[in-house]
Design an enzyme around this catalytic site. Structure first.
Site: not given
Length: 334
Positions: A33, A81, A83, A120-122, A147, A151, A190, A202, A246
């Site tokens: 790492d 990772s 965005n 990732t699914d992104e 990002y 990936k 967060r 937020k 969200n």
């Protein structure tokens, strides 16, 4: 079994290390790492005497080659990772996600080591809110941010190395993880730490963006299932049928913490914000027999809140810096 875990001081990687050592006492773990801002070596303090923590860059080819040569399995979690950060400066995403993966693949090829690649699914882009379909292993890649594009590129490198060089590799693409030890720049921690710190959460845009949530322990159990029973060269999608928008996530956090459900602020949406992710993990479940244990998102979220409430020493030192990064970038609307 000797396992090299890249990114093993980050959120998912550290949970993988802790869970592996708790369940598989015969496994020896080396963690590589870079200890960037997103890593926290304190997460691994309880197992410090049972692992070899190497501080270094996954893109350091000489270091990677030495560590891979001593391993039986490589599990590659290390990645940039976030965005928002990729929109501000994509360069580190190219370096870590592409160059770092290339360095690992070359080392694994030289030493003929089993390799599992965490993605990732992104990489699939997003779905319309009213689209009945979900991502599958056959879904075409359509990344929308620096990002997710890096990936996607790393996934394609793995596929090419399997086909061209016979690499013993598998890939998994997972939906959004939540759970303990997640960096507080991420959405769920967060919001939790904002409420605990007396700050209004937020919410980007209209708050209707949907993510498919999975507890980190379920994700890591699936990774071991793929390592042990997955077919070489194949990709498996990991998801727990946890689609929630969200706004509902924020309202639930507020309710669980005894606050009014509307005690949050809408802020301007981020560029290229994907609308909906949804994973179809049928193949993983039917072919390999994996099943998620955290089937109730609300109870999993409640346990996650309890962890952050009980461990302020882990996250409070970083809270001010995280919020400073967002200062001036989030304009309250409505």
């Amino acid at each position: 079994m000797r396992v090299l875990v890249t990114g093993g001081a980050g959120f998912i990687g550290a949970n993988f290390v802790l869970r592996t050592l708790a369940q598989r006492p015969d496994v020896e773990i080396t963690v590589l790492d870079k200890l960037t801002y997103a890593a926290n070596p304190a997460t691994l303090e309880s197992v410090a005497d049972r692992i070899d923590l190497v501080v270094g860059d996954v893109a350091d080819a000489a270091l990677v080659d030495r560590l891979v040569a001593a391993a039986d399995v490589v599990v590659h979690f290390a990645a940039e990772s976030h965005n928002d950060n990729s929109l501000a400066d994509p360069s580190s995403f190219v370096q870590t996600n592409l160059v770092g993966t290339f360095a690992l693949l070359e080392a694994v090829r030289r030493h003929d080591v089993r390799y599992h690649h965490i993605s990732t699914d992104e990489v699939y882009g997003d779905l319309d809110l009213d689209d009945p379909t979900r991502f599958t292993e056959a879904t075409a890649y359509n990344p929308s941010s620096p990002y997710s594009s890096t990936k996607a590129g790393s996934d394609l490198l793995v596929r090419a190395w399997v086909r061209s060089f016979g690499l013993r590799a598998t890939i998994s693409n997972c939906s959004n993880n939540y759970g303990p030890y997640q960096h507080i720049e991420k959405f769920i921690p967060r919001q939790i730490t904002n409420v605990l710190a007396g700050v209004r959460p937020k919410l980007y845009g209209d708050g209707l963006n949907v993510r498919d949530w999975i507890h980190v322990d379920d994700h890591n159990d699936a990774v071991w299932t793929i390592i042990e029973r997955g077919e070489i060269g194949e990709t498996y999608l990991i998801g727990a049928d946890g689609e929630v928008n969200n706004r509902t996530v924020v309202e639930t956090i507020l309710e669980l913490l005894g606050q009014p459900a509307d005690a949050f602020d809408f802020v301007t949406d981020r560029p290229g914000h994907d609308r909906r992710y949804a994973i179809d993990s049928t193949r993983l479940r039917t072919e390999l027999g994996w099943q998620p244990q955290y089937l109730d998102f609300r109870s999993g979220l409640s346990a996650t809140i309890d962890w952050y409430r009980a461990n302020p020493d882990w996250w409070q030192p970083h809270k001010q810096a995280v919020e400073a990064n967002y200062a001036g970038t989030e304009r309250v609307i409505g």
